[in-house]
Design a protein around this motif. Sequence first.
Motif, PDB file in Angstrom:
ATOM      1  N   ASN A 100      23.353  30.351  32.633  1.00 18.84           N
ATOM      2  CA  ASN A 100      23.946  31.294  31.900  1.00 18.84           C
ATOM      3  C   ASN A 100      22.753  32.402  32.030  1.00 18.84           C
ATOM      4  O   ASN A 100      23.046  33.620  32.199  1.00 18.84           O
ATOM      5  CB  ASN A 100      24.156  31.301  30.438  1.00 18.84           C
ATOM      6  N   ASP A 101      21.270  31.981  32.165  1.00 18.23           N
ATOM      7  CA  ASP A 101      20.196  32.920  32.209  1.00 18.23           C
ATOM      8  C   ASP A 101      19.033  32.309  32.671  1.00 18.23           C
ATOM      9  O   ASP A 101      19.169  31.179  32.738  1.00 18.23           O
ATOM     10  CB  ASP A 101      19.928  33.700  30.653  1.00 18.23           C
ATOM     11  N   TYR A 102      18.120  32.915  33.141  1.00 14.65           N
ATOM     12  CA  TYR A 102      16.878  32.403  33.805  1.00 14.65           C
ATOM     13  C   TYR A 102      15.353  33.095  33.393  1.00 14.65           C
ATOM     14  O   TYR A 102      15.602  34.050  33.369  1.00 14.65           O
ATOM     15  CB  TYR A 102      17.038  32.454  35.146  1.00 14.65           C
ATOM     16  N   VAL A 103      14.713  32.391  32.660  1.00 11.47           N
ATOM     17  CA  VAL A 103      13.359  33.055  32.498  1.00 11.47           C
ATOM     18  C   VAL A 103      12.513  32.298  33.061  1.00 11.47           C
ATOM     19  O   VAL A 103      12.410  31.101  33.099  1.00 11.47           O
ATOM     20  CB  VAL A 103      13.183  33.082  30.896  1.00 11.47           C
ATOM     21  N   THR A 104      11.202  32.678  33.703  1.00 15.10           N
ATOM     22  CA  THR A 104      10.350  32.036  34.204  1.00 15.10           C
ATOM     23  C   THR A 104       8.794  31.879  33.403  1.00 15.10           C
ATOM     24  O   THR A 104       8.635  32.726  32.636  1.00 15.10           O
ATOM     25  CB  THR A 104       9.704  32.829  35.646  1.00 15.10           C
ATOM     26  N   LYS A 105       8.222  30.905  33.615  1.00 12.18           N
ATOM     27  CA  LYS A 105       6.935  30.496  33.066  1.00 12.18           C
ATOM     28  C   LYS A 105       5.797  31.127  33.903  1.00 12.18           C
ATOM     29  O   LYS A 105       5.917  31.202  34.998  1.00 12.18           O
ATOM     30  CB  LYS A 105       6.783  28.906  32.837  1.00 12.18           C
ATOM     31  N   PRO A 106       4.845  31.717  33.238  1.00  8.27           N
ATOM     32  CA  PRO A 106       4.622  31.965  31.827  1.00  8.27           C
ATOM     33  C   PRO A 106       5.577  33.001  31.061  1.00  8.27           C
ATOM     34  O   PRO A 106       6.022  33.818  32.083  1.00  8.27           O
ATOM     35  CB  PRO A 106       3.234  32.330  31.541  1.00  8.27           C
ATOM     36  N   PHE A 107       6.167  32.893  29.861  1.00 12.14           N
ATOM     37  CA  PHE A 107       7.215  33.693  29.452  1.00 12.14           C
ATOM     38  C   PHE A 107       6.665  34.395  28.307  1.00 12.14           C
ATOM     39  O   PHE A 107       5.655  33.809  27.434  1.00 12.14           O
ATOM     40  CB  PHE A 107       8.419  33.140  29.490  1.00 12.14           C
ATOM     41  N   SER A 108       7.412  35.362  27.598  1.00 14.57           N
ATOM     42  CA  SER A 108       7.089  36.210  26.388  1.00 14.57           C
ATOM     43  C   SER A 108       8.106  35.616  25.409  1.00 14.57           C
ATOM     44  O   SER A 108       9.298  35.425  25.744  1.00 14.57           O
ATOM     45  CB  SER A 108       7.477  37.756  26.661  1.00 14.57           C
ATOM     46  N   ILE A 109       7.645  35.048  24.373  1.00 17.64           N
ATOM     47  CA  ILE A 109       8.387  34.299  23.280  1.00 17.64           C
ATOM     48  C   ILE A 109       9.388  35.325  22.945  1.00 17.64           C
ATOM     49  O   ILE A 109      10.566  35.106  22.539  1.00 17.64           O
ATOM     50  CB  ILE A 109       7.515  33.728  22.214  1.00 17.64           C
ATOM     51  N   ARG A 110       9.140  36.599  22.862  1.00 20.40           N
ATOM     52  CA  ARG A 110       9.958  37.768  22.238  1.00 20.40           C
ATOM     53  C   ARG A 110      11.060  38.067  23.121  1.00 20.40           C
ATOM     54  O   ARG A 110      12.262  37.850  22.810  1.00 20.40           O
ATOM     55  CB  ARG A 110       9.237  38.995  22.065  1.00 20.40           C
ATOM     56  N   GLU A 111      11.033  37.856  24.604  1.00 18.46           N
ATOM     57  CA  GLU A 111      11.926  37.953  25.437  1.00 18.46           C
ATOM     58  C   GLU A 111      12.868  36.802  25.475  1.00 18.46           C
ATOM     59  O   GLU A 111      14.028  37.061  25.400  1.00 18.46           O
ATOM     60  CB  GLU A 111      11.290  38.168  26.838  1.00 18.46           C
ATOM     61  N   LEU A 112      12.362  35.383  25.287  1.00 17.94           N
ATOM     62  CA  LEU A 112      13.294  34.235  25.202  1.00 17.94           C
ATOM     63  C   LEU A 112      13.824  34.458  24.107  1.00 17.94           C
ATOM     64  O   LEU A 112      15.153  33.897  24.372  1.00 17.94           O
ATOM     65  CB  LEU A 112      12.084  33.041  25.499  1.00 17.94           C
TER      66      LEU A 112
END
Length: 232
Positions: A100-112
């Motif tokens: 459903n969605d994709y976040v790349t590492k390193p990541f912002s915890i606020r965005e996640l």
Amino acid sequence: MSGASQSILVVDDEAQIRKFLRISLVAHGYRVLEAGSGREGLALAAEVRPDLLVLDLGLPDMDGKELLAELRRNSQMPVLVLSVRAGDSEKVLALDGGANDYVTKPFSIRELLARVRALLRRPAQPGEPPGTVCCGPLAVDLDGRRVSLDDREITLTRKEYDVLVALARHPGRVVTQQQLLRDIWGPTHVEDSHYLRVVVGHLRQKLGDDPADPRFIITEAGIGYRLREHAP
């Protein structure tokens, strides 16, 4: 706290990542389960049926996309991929494969956390009448085939309407270019991304949506588009 009574399964082989996510998610009221391998994750997903799965692709016993394919045989739980793989092709494969969605590492915890909230906010009852999807002053009446902005009806071409509806059916979720082209133009046009760019450009003009600072339609470069759940 935003996540009271909602459970999240984190499947990642890095213990430090799991610990960081557990601390952050629990602090926002979520219940967190953890798995360090794909098989363990699938077993927990079947047993506990969490509200959301956060999935790493680089697992020790299977590729995360394999886990996703197996999960999608009998479950539509929201899946947020969290991976170091930043290439567009990896993102497209995961999203087309059911993520459903994709976040790349390193990541912002606020965005996640914002992505988590968006996925958990969406109702998941199959067969429920679609009704009207609203994004601030924009309303898409999926039953009546009408689009209005600030209570004023907007006239769209068939392709403009079809693109907007495809995004409105999955608010907050990235819909890939290939999926939009396949569903709206047909399987022989999945490489004709210029068709889609032109239609999205016209759609934005009619909605008064600035592509540099969009209120409604967000471009995920090289991947696709998503409709905001809430206009700023």
